[in-house]
Design a protein around this motif. Sequence first.
Motif, mmCIF file in Angstrom:
data_model
loop_
_atom_site.group_PDB
_atom_site.id
_atom_site.type_symbol
_atom_site.label_atom_id
_atom_site.label_comp_id
_atom_site.label_asym_id
_atom_site.label_seq_id
_atom_site.Cartn_x
_atom_site.Cartn_y
_atom_site.Cartn_z
ATOM 1 N N ASN A 155 -38.157 -30.579 75.514
ATOM 2 C CA ASN A 155 -38.669 -29.209 75.631
ATOM 3 C C ASN A 155 -37.924 -28.242 74.721
ATOM 4 O OD1 ASN A 155 -40.907 -28.664 77.698
ATOM 5 N ND2 ASN A 155 -39.627 -30.119 78.795
ATOM 6 N N SER A 156 -36.631 -28.450 74.565
ATOM 7 C CA SER A 156 -35.871 -27.563 73.678
ATOM 8 C C SER A 156 -36.128 -27.894 72.208
ATOM 9 C CB SER A 156 -34.374 -27.666 73.981
ATOM 10 O OG SER A 156 -33.896 -28.977 73.741
ATOM 11 N N SER A 157 -36.434 -29.154 71.908
ATOM 12 C CA SER A 157 -36.621 -29.568 70.517
ATOM 13 C C SER A 157 -38.039 -29.310 70.007
ATOM 14 C CB SER A 157 -36.315 -31.061 70.365
ATOM 15 O OG SER A 157 -34.997 -31.357 70.761
ATOM 16 N N LEU A 158 -39.015 -29.223 70.915
ATOM 17 C CA LEU A 158 -40.423 -29.141 70.516
ATOM 18 C C LEU A 158 -41.103 -27.873 71.026
ATOM 19 C CD1 LEU A 158 -41.423 -32.834 71.368
ATOM 20 C CD2 LEU A 158 -40.846 -31.922 69.112
ATOM 21 N N SER A 159 -40.351 -26.817 71.249
ATOM 22 C CA SER A 159 -40.909 -25.623 71.896
ATOM 23 C C SER A 159 -42.085 -25.022 71.115
ATOM 24 C CB SER A 159 -39.816 -24.565 72.098
ATOM 25 O OG SER A 159 -39.210 -24.235 70.849
ATOM 26 N N GLY A 160 -41.992 -24.960 69.782
ATOM 27 C CA GLY A 160 -43.081 -24.386 68.984
ATOM 28 C C GLY A 160 -44.345 -25.214 69.053
ATOM 29 N N GLU A 161 -44.197 -26.528 68.934
ATOM 30 C CA GLU A 161 -45.362 -27.413 68.991
ATOM 31 C C GLU A 161 -45.999 -27.397 70.377
ATOM 32 O OE1 GLU A 161 -42.443 -28.184 67.730
ATOM 33 O OE2 GLU A 161 -42.778 -28.795 65.646
ATOM 34 N N ILE A 162 -45.165 -27.327 71.428
ATOM 35 C CA ILE A 162 -45.686 -27.272 72.802
ATOM 36 C C ILE A 162 -46.527 -26.016 73.002
ATOM 37 C CG2 ILE A 162 -45.045 -27.044 75.241
ATOM 38 C CD1 ILE A 162 -42.470 -28.638 74.511
ATOM 39 N N LEU A 163 -46.024 -24.869 72.518
ATOM 40 C CA LEU A 163 -46.749 -23.611 72.684
ATOM 41 C C LEU A 163 -48.094 -23.647 71.974
ATOM 42 C CD1 LEU A 163 -46.802 -20.745 73.784
ATOM 43 C CD2 LEU A 163 -45.559 -19.991 71.746
ATOM 44 N N THR A 164 -48.131 -24.240 70.796
ATOM 45 C CA THR A 164 -49.393 -24.329 70.058
ATOM 46 C C THR A 164 -50.438 -25.121 70.843
ATOM 47 O OG1 THR A 164 -48.255 -24.215 67.933
ATOM 48 C CG2 THR A 164 -50.484 -25.113 67.922
ATOM 49 N N VAL A 165 -50.037 -26.270 71.401
ATOM 50 C CA VAL A 165 -50.969 -27.071 72.192
ATOM 51 C C VAL A 165 -51.409 -26.298 73.427
ATOM 52 C CG1 VAL A 165 -51.251 -29.190 73.528
ATOM 53 C CG2 VAL A 165 -50.003 -29.245 71.369
ATOM 54 N N GLN A 166 -50.455 -25.660 74.101
ATOM 55 C CA GLN A 166 -50.785 -24.940 75.335
ATOM 56 C C GLN A 166 -51.750 -23.794 75.073
ATOM 57 O OE1 GLN A 166 -49.636 -21.678 76.382
ATOM 58 N NE2 GLN A 166 -50.532 -21.844 78.431
ATOM 59 N N LEU A 167 -51.554 -23.057 73.985
ATOM 60 C CA LEU A 167 -52.459 -21.959 73.650
ATOM 61 C C LEU A 167 -53.870 -22.474 73.378
ATOM 62 C CD1 LEU A 167 -50.173 -19.813 71.299
ATOM 63 C CD2 LEU A 167 -51.085 -19.104 73.522
ATOM 64 N N THR A 168 -53.949 -23.593 72.690
ATOM 65 C CA THR A 168 -55.263 -24.157 72.388
ATOM 66 C C THR A 168 -55.958 -24.634 73.653
ATOM 67 O OG1 THR A 168 -54.285 -24.921 70.304
ATOM 68 C CG2 THR A 168 -56.472 -25.743 70.847
ATOM 69 N N ILE A 169 -55.205 -25.296 74.541
ATOM 70 C CA ILE A 169 -55.785 -25.746 75.809
ATOM 71 C C ILE A 169 -56.277 -24.559 76.621
ATOM 72 C CG2 ILE A 169 -55.248 -26.806 78.037
ATOM 73 C CD1 ILE A 169 -53.310 -28.645 76.557
ATOM 74 N N ILE A 183 -53.430 -33.117 79.778
ATOM 75 C CA ILE A 183 -53.683 -34.041 78.672
ATOM 76 C C ILE A 183 -52.463 -34.939 78.522
ATOM 77 C CG2 ILE A 183 -54.309 -34.275 76.254
ATOM 78 C CD1 ILE A 183 -55.435 -31.541 76.289
ATOM 79 N N PRO A 184 -52.443 -36.071 79.206
ATOM 80 C CA PRO A 184 -51.301 -36.968 79.047
ATOM 81 C C PRO A 184 -51.341 -37.695 77.706
ATOM 82 C CG PRO A 184 -52.919 -37.930 80.523
ATOM 83 C CD PRO A 184 -53.416 -36.553 80.179
ATOM 84 N N ASP A 185 -50.207 -37.769 77.061
ATOM 85 C CA ASP A 185 -50.065 -38.530 75.822
ATOM 86 C C ASP A 185 -48.868 -39.452 75.969
ATOM 87 O OD1 ASP A 185 -52.062 -37.760 73.801
ATOM 88 O OD2 ASP A 185 -51.236 -35.763 74.045
ATOM 89 N N THR A 186 -48.881 -40.542 75.270
ATOM 90 C CA THR A 186 -47.755 -41.461 75.300
ATOM 91 C C THR A 186 -47.177 -41.590 73.894
ATOM 92 O OG1 THR A 186 -49.196 -43.375 74.937
ATOM 93 C CG2 THR A 186 -48.706 -42.800 77.218
ATOM 94 N N PHE A 187 -45.879 -41.692 73.833
ATOM 95 C CA PHE A 187 -45.260 -42.016 72.548
ATOM 96 C C PHE A 187 -43.892 -42.639 72.770
ATOM 97 C CE2 PHE A 187 -43.714 -37.638 73.108
ATOM 98 C CZ PHE A 187 -42.420 -37.691 72.634
ATOM 99 N N THR A 202 -47.120 -34.676 79.597
ATOM 100 C CA THR A 202 -48.253 -33.826 79.942
ATOM 101 C C THR A 202 -47.837 -32.383 79.711
ATOM 102 O OG1 THR A 202 -48.888 -35.412 81.656
ATOM 103 C CG2 THR A 202 -49.940 -33.258 81.727
ATOM 104 N N ILE A 203 -48.753 -31.584 79.177
ATOM 105 C CA ILE A 203 -48.475 -30.166 78.931
ATOM 106 C C ILE A 203 -48.665 -29.375 80.216
ATOM 107 C CG2 ILE A 203 -49.183 -28.093 77.675
ATOM 108 C CD1 ILE A 203 -47.912 -29.985 75.826
ATOM 109 N N ASN A 204 -47.630 -28.619 80.614
ATOM 110 C CA ASN A 204 -47.765 -27.647 81.696
ATOM 111 C C ASN A 204 -48.198 -26.318 81.096
ATOM 112 O OD1 ASN A 204 -46.815 -29.424 83.735
ATOM 113 N ND2 ASN A 204 -44.710 -29.026 83.099
ATOM 114 N N ASN A 205 -49.128 -25.634 81.761
ATOM 115 C CA ASN A 205 -49.643 -24.384 81.203
ATOM 116 C C ASN A 205 -48.690 -23.213 81.391
ATOM 117 O OD1 ASN A 205 -51.993 -25.450 80.167
ATOM 118 N ND2 ASN A 205 -53.145 -25.159 82.042
ATOM 119 N N GLU A 206 -48.177 -23.018 82.572
ATOM 120 C CA GLU A 206 -47.329 -21.854 82.839
ATOM 121 C C GLU A 206 -46.084 -22.304 83.590
ATOM 122 O OE1 GLU A 206 -49.523 -18.859 84.894
ATOM 123 O OE2 GLU A 206 -51.020 -18.634 83.317
ATOM 124 N N PRO A 207 -44.905 -22.228 82.925
ATOM 125 C CA PRO A 207 -44.746 -21.889 81.510
ATOM 126 C C PRO A 207 -45.166 -23.064 80.620
ATOM 127 C CG PRO A 207 -42.645 -22.520 82.436
ATOM 128 C CD PRO A 207 -43.621 -22.523 83.585
#
Length: 286
Positions: A155-169, A183-187, A202-207
């Motif tokens: 969460n600390s390393s990917l904060s910008g990418e997470i926000l972009t996905v959340q805004l789009t969702i 939207i579960p993803d595996t990697f 999985t992306i949580n919406n808020e926060p």
Amino acid sequence: MNFNRLLMKVCFIACMIFSANIYANNYVECYDCSSEEMKSVALTWAKNNISDSEARNNVRKDVHLINILDNNVESYQVHLQLVQVPPPLSSTMLPFGEKIYTPIEVSRLLVDLESARSQLLNAGRNLTVPTSVVSDAWQFTNCAFCENNVDSFLNSSLSGEILTVQLTITAIAKTFGLIETGIPDTFRIELEAGGFLELLITINNEPATLKVVVTKAVDQDNNTVPFSADKLRNLIIQISSVNRASNIDSFLNNFNLAIPHMMGVVTINDCPSIVDEDEIPRPCSK
């Protein structure tokens, strides 16, 4: 992620919400649906949304099936048609439909979501979990904090990418009236200590955060590490060096288990009984 790029992304999404809402009708959520299931849902929608008078006038309506899980949308033009059946049954209105091209204002948000998800996953795959977060794959056995440490690190390393996905969702959910937005993803992510983790995120919406579940931990010798200590006894593992055996042994000793300090294939067994002068059995010596 660059702030100006993120701001442009937010503005673009806002414009897409406005644009799509101009045409906002006949959107149906079809979470985790196959193509066959989508057509069935479209026909059911026709029965519920085309009146008898519209059917008699051969009114046709477009309906768009949104499957956010698979980043997919299918569109159908549907209508009701009076079908004659043999007596004594009465004639009935049955739904029919054919697949049509999905309008650009509907599909563009899902294209944008696919891009955002790819950026997030690619950024995650390029990370390595440092030993300060998880010292070794074998630390995951009976570990109360390991998964949470990985969660915090991502969460600390990917904060910008997470926000972009959340805004789009969020944009898609508001535009199409979706309820299911998980939207579960595996990697797979590498460990600095060697080996790797397989994650379900999985992306949580808020926060806007990631929920991380570690589904598999593999050490540098390609051993799958049990998450429960109950699975350790009699487990056969391979060891690449004496020093590596010693490191693994230090984790096993916490559960009164041990392996010989040798290379090759070994079996995890109970610690040898060590009896002091007071005849009290002791756990493995550290």
